[in-house]
Design a protein around this motif. Structure first.
Motif: not given
Length: 589
Positions: A5, A70-72, A100, A102-104, A106, A132, A135
């Motif tokens: 994480t 995975i980036l939010k 980007l 908010e859900e992310g 991949s 950011i 993620g």
């Protein structure tokens, strides 16, 4: 499953942001929202202690078939993946433009199978203003092991630390459905925590105060009796990022190696949060050496170099230490405290590993040193070395001289007496431990010694401060010839008091010829003053030579005693009998 994480700075710790991310000037961070703000044209890099991936360790010991990031957040960004490898130029592996959410989103890392070692990281360049918010790295690899992990905390009269720790562990880890197979066990050696205070969020085991050895053993046996596969020993203030525990769980879930592995948390210093105290330790011939002591985790170059030493230790401290329960053949020796973690690792032949991001902050051991800890520490290393089988009369004599004479030369005469008492008790054999498992007798004995080294508040004294510098050889030889001041007439000694930061003793090159020393802990603003005393020094050296004679006369007999009892004192029946005396039960559940 979640692999790693992305970890951001928080108000829980005073660690610098460079342990989490690096950035150009047009970036900011919100502690409350856990968000990184990047103005257009600026960059955030995650080639850091908490957010890089130690490729070599994961590849060597675990099955990780694929990775993605995975980036939010929000904003248009260019995401790059870079690799730092020791002795090789830095290189970028891939990049992709993303919008980007908010859900992310991949981002696949198709290059992962081709990597062998180095520190892998992500870098985010803001094409537009970007935020950011979170993620993680993710893998679709099916876990190789069904891990049921029990975290064992031994507590003694530190409710102000352990209760907030339970709260934080519950909220950030135990309530997360991804980690439903992790359980927290509090072994309460002071028996002053109630079920209501922990709110049913942990298993609470009241326990007779048998020190850290007894507390952690009690927790380990509880886990074994209740079908847990792995155990994590942890300090009662849980002074670590929760991600350290998540990463530990993931490591053992993906572990393919059949070796008995102990994953040891990297110890960082509370007063200098980015500095490594030890990356595991080396124990050999009754001597401890921390791996990578003093390395700065804010430096990417230091991280790359330090990562090469992930396997260099042969023991791990119980501040944060995880292992497979099935790998344990010897339970802890009943030390009370000090020495138990060293012997446990080596006695069970655990392969010690460390990993960036799996760490905990600790108080500098030097700040806590006292005659009591000197007694326990010296007895602990001698016993560990004897049980392992590498202690000889020569090594014992050398270690006694080093510990004892250093205290004398530092004017810490009570510590010297405590070390001598420690030697006496060690030479009595293992019955010293077996008949005094609560430590009541040795604590009473040490508490009767003169309390001149007791840390006191409110001491105000004019002191001389000398900056450390390389001691010249002639000065060293002069000190040695004059026995560090013993042979200097009193009227030639300097009457001023010299300042020394609290440590295991004095910097002898700086305190030479001074009549008194002021030891001070600037974090608690407490200290004590000790004085050069020729009578105490003479008596002390005579006692040291007496100790040499006792070693020569008694070593053979005491070695036989430890050989005869060491397996029993680290056995399950021994410990279950010790706990049965307290509970009246054979079952420790």
């Amino acid at each position: 499953m979640r692999f790693q994480t992305l970890t951001f700075p928080s108000s829980d710790f005073s660690a610098p942001k460079e342990m989490y991310f690096r950035s150009t000037q047009g970036c900011g961070f919100s502690v409350s929202d856990k968000s990184i703000f990047i103005k257009e044209g600026n960059t955030v890099q995650f080639d850091t202690f908490f957010n890089s991936i130690s490729v070599g360790t994961w590849k060597k010991y675990c099955i990780v078939e694929n990775l993605s990031l995975i980036l939010k957040g929000k904003g248009m960004a260019l995401v790059k993946f870079g690799l730092h490898t020791y002795g090789k130029p830095h290189r970028y592996l891939a990049d992709t433009r993303v919008e980007l959410t908010e859900e992310g989103i991949s981002i696949p890392m198709d290059f992962w199978p081709s990597l062998q070692d180095g520190l892998l990281y992500a870098e985010v360049f803001a094409i537009t203003d970007t935020e950011i918010t979170g993620g993680c790295f993710w893998t679709n690899t099916i876990p190789a092991n069904d891990v049921r992990l029990g975290i064992v905390i031994t507590h003694f009269n530190r409710k102000q630390y352990v209760l907030p720790a339970v709260e934080r562990l519950t909220k950030d880890l135990l309530d997360d459905s991804n980690y439903s197979k992790i359980r927290l066990v509090i072994v309460d050696n002071s028996q002053n925590i109630t079920e209501e205070e922990i709110g049913g969020r942990a298993v609470l085991i009241p326990n007779r105060n048998l020190g850290g050895s007894g507390g952690f053993t009690r927790g380990l046996l509880y886990l074994k009796d209740n079908g847990y596969t792995h155990c994590c020993f942890m300090d009662d203030d849980a002074s670590c990022e929760i991600e350290s525990l998540r990463r530990t769980y993931t490591f053992y879930s993906l572990l393919r190696s059949a070796e008995p592995i102990g994953l040891s948390g990297i110890l960082l210093l509370e007063d200098r949060p980015s500095i490594i105290h030890e990356r595991g330790g080396r124990f050999y011939n009754a001597d401890c050496a921390p791996v990578d002591n003093g390395f700065d985790t804010c430096s990417a170059q230091s991280l790359v170099f330090s990562d090469l030493h992930a396997e260099d230790g042969n023991y791990g401290a119980w501040c944060l230490f995880t292992f497979r329960i099935a790998d344990i053949r010897h339970l802890p020796f009943p030390f009370f405290v000090r020495g138990d973690d060293i012997l446990f690792s080596i006695h069970n032949r655990l392969k010690i590993l460390t990993m960036n991001g799996v760490s905990t902050w600790i108080e500098d051991f030097a700040h806590k040193e006292s005659p009591m800890t000197r007694y326990m520490g010296f007895r602990g290393i001698l016993t560990a070395s004897m049980v392992i089988g590498d202690l000889t009369p020569r090594i014992l004599r050398r270690q006694f001289k080093v510990w004892y004479s250093y205290s004398l030369k530092s004017y810490n005469y009570t510590s010297a007496k405590a070390i001598y008492q420690s030697l006496q008790d060690f030479l009595k054999g293992p019955e010293t431990f077996e008949s005094d498992m609560t430590g009541a007798r040795f604590r009473e004995s040490i508490n009767k010694l003169p309390p001149i080294e007791k840390m006191q508040p409110g001491i105000r004294v004019e002191t001389v401060r000398r900056e450390p510098k390389q001691e010249r050889r002639w000065h060293f030889l002069l000190r040695r010839y004059l026995m560090n001041g013993l042979l200097i007439p009193s009227f030639l000694m300097k009457r001023q008091t010299i300042y020394q930061a609290k440590n295991f003793g004095a910097d002898l090159s700086r305190t030479f010829k001074y009549k008194s020393i002021y030891y001070h802990d600037r974090f608690t603003d407490t200290g004590y003053i000790v004085k050069h005393d020729k009578k105490e020094l003479l008596k002390g050296y005579l006692l040291m030579f007496k100790g040499f004679r006792q070693i020569a006369a008694g070593f053979g007999a005491v070695k036989e005693k430890y050989e005869a009892r060491k397996d029993w004192l680290t056995s399950e029946p021994f410990w279950r009998e010790a706990f049965r005396e307290e509970t009246g039960k054979g079952n420790l559940q």
